[in-house]
Design an enzyme around this catalytic site. Structure first.
Site, PDB file in Angstrom:
ATOM      1  N   HIS A 168       8.927 -38.625  -2.275  1.00 30.91           N
ATOM      2  CA  HIS A 168       8.804 -39.249  -3.604  1.00 30.91           C
ATOM      3  C   HIS A 168       9.547 -38.478  -4.697  1.00 30.91           C
ATOM      4  CE1 HIS A 168       5.988 -42.101  -2.025  1.00 30.91           C
ATOM      5  NE2 HIS A 168       5.078 -41.196  -1.733  1.00 30.91           N
ATOM      6  N   GLY A 183       4.128 -38.251  -6.819  1.00 28.74           N
ATOM      7  CA  GLY A 183       3.324 -38.454  -5.604  1.00 28.74           C
ATOM      8  C   GLY A 183       3.167 -37.211  -4.753  1.00 28.74           C
ATOM      9  N   ASP A 211       5.998 -43.069   6.818  1.00 33.91           N
ATOM     10  CA  ASP A 211       4.873 -42.777   5.923  1.00 33.91           C
ATOM     11  C   ASP A 211       4.343 -44.111   5.371  1.00 33.91           C
ATOM     12  OD1 ASP A 211       3.831 -40.256   4.050  1.00 33.91           O
ATOM     13  OD2 ASP A 211       3.843 -42.172   2.983  1.00 33.91           O
ATOM     14  N   HIS A 235       3.604 -44.928   2.477  1.00 35.36           N
ATOM     15  CA  HIS A 235       4.152 -45.252   1.155  1.00 35.36           C
ATOM     16  C   HIS A 235       5.672 -45.409   1.229  1.00 35.36           C
ATOM     17  CE1 HIS A 235       0.383 -43.000   0.219  1.00 35.36           C
ATOM     18  NE2 HIS A 235       0.274 -43.909  -0.743  1.00 35.36           N
ATOM     19  N   TYR A 260      -3.898 -38.209   4.706  1.00 35.89           N
ATOM     20  CA  TYR A 260      -5.051 -37.736   3.945  1.00 35.89           C
ATOM     21  C   TYR A 260      -6.335 -37.776   4.757  1.00 35.89           C
ATOM     22  CZ  TYR A 260      -1.149 -38.046   1.007  1.00 35.89           C
ATOM     23  OH  TYR A 260       0.124 -37.867   0.550  1.00 35.89           O
TER      24      TYR A 260
HETATM   25 ZN   LIG Z   1       2.370 -41.454   1.939  1.00 35.06          ZN
END
Ligand SMILES: [Zn+2]
Ligand SMILES: [Zn+2]
Length: 351
Positions: free
Chosen positions: A126, A134, A161, A163, A294
């Site tokens: 990011h 991010g 990923d 995102h 996460y």
């Molecule tokens: Zn991510």
């Protein structure tokens, strides 16, 4: 055939945001422990990152931004962006060593010391030219690829990923030597808000950005369908000299930030295909970085199994790391993903 380097320094653990911030280096520590416990380092070499100069870093980041991060790093106060990426004391050094790890991976592959190199401490997709975003400070992925281009002609980046890899996309948007593929969850109000199928690159890089925007709830079956229908033929057509995999663990079905539904098996299937493509097309040249993730234990498990696959290790040692079965998407998601795949085939000329 699968000679693999694992880039590591214990200082990687310093890149961990304090308090209840979701980004923790526990994932990296657990991955190393899982590998150690299974004797993987008898076959995989641990290589320390060589710290890069600020000059090299300024290939992709502005001098002003680098200075800004250094200042914030001294006080450890405030934010590096508009909310997600807080400063902490030493964040400059902690970021620099992780970027250096990806650059080291590129060097090891470029000089043919290894077939594969893994930097679980990398994957900060990011970060922009003059902006943190991010949880990412410096964009190791874009820098590593820019440096790899000095030796190798064509590079394919596959970002799995959960995102969209926006920073990397924009840093390499007009680059004609890099195929940029990102599979991610896409929703109007979901970070970072970019990554629609309409974003295809610009200038000489037009057509070389492929975004696969997946709806929440996309599980193994439809994720693999999109991957096999779009990514595999495009990478084969591009014939890269190096494949760069950004293996964020947050597309996992129990990740707290992303609503994609990949199981560990789904991840492994994707990594297996990419590993196989690297041998078919790129003389084995494959770099894997980490990324988000996460659910710490699941991310460490995904990375451990991915590394075992890449390094060609005997999986019997690693089997007990597997979680559940293959996961299926709902009818609604199936329909949506089919539509997206059809649209992408038209945009990118895939038969
Ligand atoms: Zn991510
Ligand atoms: Zn291999």
């Amino acid at each position: 055939m699968h000679k693999t380097a694992f880039i590591w320094d214990d200082k990687y653990l310093d890149y961990s945001f304090p308090g209840d911030h979701p980004f923790k280096s526990l994932r990296e520590a657990m991955t190393k422990k899982f590998l150690e416990e299974r004797g993987a380092f008898h076959e995989i070499d641990i290589v320390k990152p060589k710290i890069i100069s600020e000059e090299l870093l300024s290939l992709i980041h502005s001098k002003e931004y680098i200075e800004f991060v250094k200042k914030k790093s001294e006080t450890g106060e405030g934010l590096l962006d508009d909310g997600d990426t807080p400063a902490f004391k030493g964040i400059f050094e902690a970021s620099l060593i992780r970027v250096s790890g990806t650059v080291t991976a590129v060097e090891l592959i470029g000089n043919s010391s290894y077939d594969h190199a893994v930097n679980v401490g990398g994957g900060f997709h990011h970060a922009k030219r003059s902006e943190a975003s991010g949880f990412c400070v410096f964009n190791d992925v874009a820098l590593g690829i820019k440096l790899a281009e000095r030796k190798l002609k064509k590079i394919a980046l596959i970002d799995i990923d959960g995102h969209h890899g926006d920073g990397t996309q924009y840093l390499l948007y007009d680059d004609p030597n890099v195929l940029k593929v990102s599979l991610h969850m896409y929703h109007q109000r979901f970070f970072p808000g970019t990554g629609s199928e309409e974003e295809i690159g610009e200038g000489n890089g037009k057509g070389l950005t492929i975004n696969i925007p997946l709806p929440p709830g996309t599980a193994d079956d439809m994720y693999l369908y999109a991957f096999n229908e779009i990514v595999v033929p495009k990478v084969k057509e591009f014939k890269p000299d190096l494949i760069f995999l950004l293996n964020g663990g947050d597309a996992y079905y129990e990740d707290p930030l992303v609503e994609l539904k990949l199981s560990t098996k789904g991840y492994l299937e994707v990594v297996r295909t990419i590993h196989s493509l690297s041998h078919q097309l790129s003389n084995g040249r494959l770099i894997m970085t980490g990324g988000g993730g996460y659910n710490y234990e699941a991310t460490a498990r995904i990375w451990t199994l991915s590394i075992a696959e890449i390094a060609g290790l005997d999986f019997t040692e690693f089997e007990n790391l597997e979680d559940c079965c293959f996961i299926a998407s709902s009818e609604f998601v199936k329909k949506r993903v089919m539509e997206i795949v059809e649209k992408l085939k038209k945009i990118h000329g895939i038969k």
